[in-house]
Design an enzyme around this catalytic site. Structure first.
Site, PDB file in Angstrom:
ATOM      1  N   GLY A 158       0.738  -1.374   0.056  1.00  0.00           N
ATOM      2  CA  GLY A 158       0.075  -0.052   0.014  1.00  0.00           C
ATOM      3  C   GLY A 158       0.630   1.275   0.062  1.00  0.00           C
TER       4      GLY A 158
ATOM      5  N   ASP B 291       0.221   3.307   3.950  1.00  0.00           N
ATOM      6  CA  ASP B 291      -0.651   4.175   3.234  1.00  0.00           C
ATOM      7  C   ASP B 291      -1.766   4.576   4.255  1.00  0.00           C
ATOM      8  OD1 ASP B 291      -1.567   1.629   3.880  1.00  0.00           O
ATOM      9  OD2 ASP B 291      -2.363   0.982   2.080  1.00  0.00           O
TER      10      ASP B 291
ATOM     11  N   ASP C 238      -5.235   2.525  10.362  1.00  0.00           N
ATOM     12  CA  ASP C 238      -6.599   2.084  10.893  1.00  0.00           C
ATOM     13  C   ASP C 238      -6.847   1.692  12.181  1.00  0.00           C
ATOM     14  OD1 ASP C 238      -9.334   1.551  10.291  1.00  0.00           O
ATOM     15  OD2 ASP C 238      -8.721  -0.603   9.424  1.00  0.00           O
TER      16      ASP C 238
ATOM     17  N   LYS D 156      -7.620   6.907   9.647  1.00  0.00           N
ATOM     18  CA  LYS D 156      -8.931   6.822   9.674  1.00  0.00           C
ATOM     19  C   LYS D 156      -9.419   7.244  11.241  1.00  0.00           C
ATOM     20  CE  LYS D 156     -10.423   3.165   7.183  1.00  0.00           C
ATOM     21  NZ  LYS D 156     -10.840   1.949   6.773  1.00  0.00           N
TER      22      LYS D 156
ATOM     23  N   PHE E  37     -14.263   2.591   3.994  1.00  0.00           N
ATOM     24  CA  PHE E  37     -13.317   1.712   3.269  1.00  0.00           C
ATOM     25  C   PHE E  37     -12.912   2.469   2.133  1.00  0.00           C
ATOM     26  CE2 PHE E  37     -11.134  -1.453   1.039  1.00  0.00           C
ATOM     27  CZ  PHE E  37     -10.505  -2.291   2.139  1.00  0.00           C
ATOM     28  N   VAL E  38     -11.684   2.986   1.913  1.00  0.00           N
ATOM     29  CA  VAL E  38     -11.085   3.675   0.848  1.00  0.00           C
ATOM     30  C   VAL E  38     -10.097   2.915   0.039  1.00  0.00           C
ATOM     31  CG1 VAL E  38     -11.448   5.923   1.892  1.00  0.00           C
ATOM     32  CG2 VAL E  38      -9.204   4.712   2.262  1.00  0.00           C
TER      33      VAL E  38
ATOM     34  N   ASP F 205      -5.930  -0.736  -1.420  1.00  0.00           N
ATOM     35  CA  ASP F 205      -6.500  -1.699  -2.368  1.00  0.00           C
ATOM     36  C   ASP F 205      -7.940  -2.296  -1.741  1.00  0.00           C
ATOM     37  OD1 ASP F 205      -5.068  -3.182  -0.119  1.00  0.00           O
ATOM     38  OD2 ASP F 205      -5.510  -5.107  -1.504  1.00  0.00           O
TER      39      ASP F 205
ATOM     40  N   ARG G 278      -5.215   0.038  -6.644  1.00  0.00           N
ATOM     41  CA  ARG G 278      -4.126   0.785  -6.048  1.00  0.00           C
ATOM     42  C   ARG G 278      -3.516   1.983  -7.009  1.00  0.00           C
ATOM     43  NH1 ARG G 278      -2.267  -2.428  -1.574  1.00  0.00           N
ATOM     44  NH2 ARG G 278      -2.338  -4.714  -1.893  1.00  0.00           N
TER      45      ARG G 278
HETATM   46  P1  IMP Z   1      -4.216  -1.629  10.759  1.00  0.00           P
HETATM   47  O1  IMP Z   1      -3.304  -2.459  11.199  1.00  0.00           O
HETATM   48  O2  IMP Z   1      -5.602  -1.903  11.224  1.00  0.00           O
HETATM   49  O3  IMP Z   1      -3.987  -0.073  11.157  1.00  0.00           O
HETATM   50  O4  IMP Z   1      -4.175  -1.816   9.179  1.00  0.00           O
HETATM   51  C1  IMP Z   1      -3.555  -1.244   8.238  1.00  0.00           C
HETATM   52  C2  IMP Z   1      -3.517  -1.724   6.938  1.00  0.00           C
HETATM   53  O5  IMP Z   1      -4.952  -2.083   6.666  1.00  0.00           O
HETATM   54  C3  IMP Z   1      -3.172  -0.838   5.983  1.00  0.00           C
HETATM   55  O6  IMP Z   1      -1.934  -1.046   5.640  1.00  0.00           O
HETATM   56  C4  IMP Z   1      -4.224  -1.260   4.720  1.00  0.00           C
HETATM   57  O7  IMP Z   1      -3.418  -2.285   4.019  1.00  0.00           O
HETATM   58  C5  IMP Z   1      -5.268  -1.755   5.483  1.00  0.00           C
HETATM   59  N1  IMP Z   1      -6.606  -0.938   5.517  1.00  0.00           N
HETATM   60  C6  IMP Z   1      -6.927  -0.400   6.232  1.00  0.00           C
HETATM   61  N2  IMP Z   1      -8.157   0.205   5.954  1.00  0.00           N
HETATM   62  C7  IMP Z   1      -8.235   0.376   4.827  1.00  0.00           C
HETATM   63  C8  IMP Z   1      -8.876   0.877   3.838  1.00  0.00           C
HETATM   64  O8  IMP Z   1     -10.215   1.648   4.056  1.00  0.00           O
HETATM   65  N3  IMP Z   1      -8.828   0.479   2.387  1.00  0.00           N
HETATM   66  C9  IMP Z   1      -7.889  -0.110   2.154  1.00  0.00           C
HETATM   67  N4  IMP Z   1      -6.843  -0.819   2.822  1.00  0.00           N
HETATM   68  C10 IMP Z   1      -7.076  -0.494   4.346  1.00  0.00           C
HETATM   69 MG    MG Z   2      -1.456  -2.252   3.191  1.00  0.00          MG
END
Ligand code: IMP
Ligand code: MG
Length: 175
Positions: free
Chosen positions: A38, A94, A97, A125, A146-147, A153, A159
């Site tokens: 990402g 990227d 979350d 987010k 969800f973006v 992706d 992407r």
């Molecule tokens: P985290 O570990 O929950 O912070 O997730 C981070 C990863 O989840 C990012 O590197 C993204 O690959 C994926 N991700 C989280 N939200 C989104 C979204 O809205 N669109 C696409 N990928 C996301």
């Molecule tokens: Mg990712």
């Protein structure tokens, strides 16, 4: 597709972020570590505006299997990592979350005795974070949707889009 952040706004923000980073590190050599896949667009655009001695590395880690937003086990693939010991590392992703991916990676990098570690994310987010983590550089705060696009992706699609957009079909799968 509902465009949330236009290509122009992304490019402008990446430029100002690069200026901040260049000023913060001054002439210290920096290892940019992009989280696959990402961060690729963000990384490629950012480094071209950095006025610093730079190394680029990639790290593969994934907390999301397949499509949606159910976190799985986070796996780090250390074989891709360059030598980061005693180096100033800037970890790029990227999106922030839940924060699980970046906090696990940060923990791993600290165990490898980096000289310093900072984190940059293009998007953060709102209202999703589950573990405490404060990025040092953050491009945009976005609502809980969800973006896709600009590296982000859905099942490895979208992407390549130069903007960030909300994927309409699965808006309702996230609470
Ligand atoms: P985290 O570990 O929950 O912070 O997730 C981070 C990863 O989840 C990012 O590197 C993204 O690959 C994926 N991700 C989280 N939200 C989104 C979204 O809205 N669109 C696409 N990928 C996301
Ligand atoms: Mg990712």
């Amino acid at each position: 597709m509902n465009i949330l952040i236009s290509a122009e706004r992304i490019q402008e923000r990446v430029r100002t972020m690069a200026a901040e980073i260049s000023a913060d590190y001054r002439d210290r050599p920096l290892t940019i570590l992009g989280v696959l896949t990402g961060s690729l667009m963000f990384l490629a655009d950012l480094v071209r505006h950095l006025d610093l001695p730079i190394r680029i590395g990639l790290v593969q880690a994934s907390s999301y299997r397949g499509a949606a937003t159910t976190p799985g086990e986070l796996r780090i693939h250390p074989e891709l990592l360059p030598d980061v010991r005693n180096r100033h590392v800037l970890l790029l992703d990227d999106i922030l979350d839940t924060g699980r991916t970046l906090s696990r990676l940060a923990e791993h990098l600290r165990s490898l005795e980096v000289a310093s570690l900072r984190i940059a994310v293009l998007c953060r987010k709102i209202g999703r974070q589950e573990v405490p983590l404060e990025p040092d550089y953050q491009g945009f705060e976005i609502p809980n949707e969800f973006v896709v696009g600009y590296g982000l992706d859905y099942n490895d699609e979208y992407r390549h889009l130069p903007f960030v957009a909300v994927l309409p079909q699965i808006e309702s799968t996230q609470d």
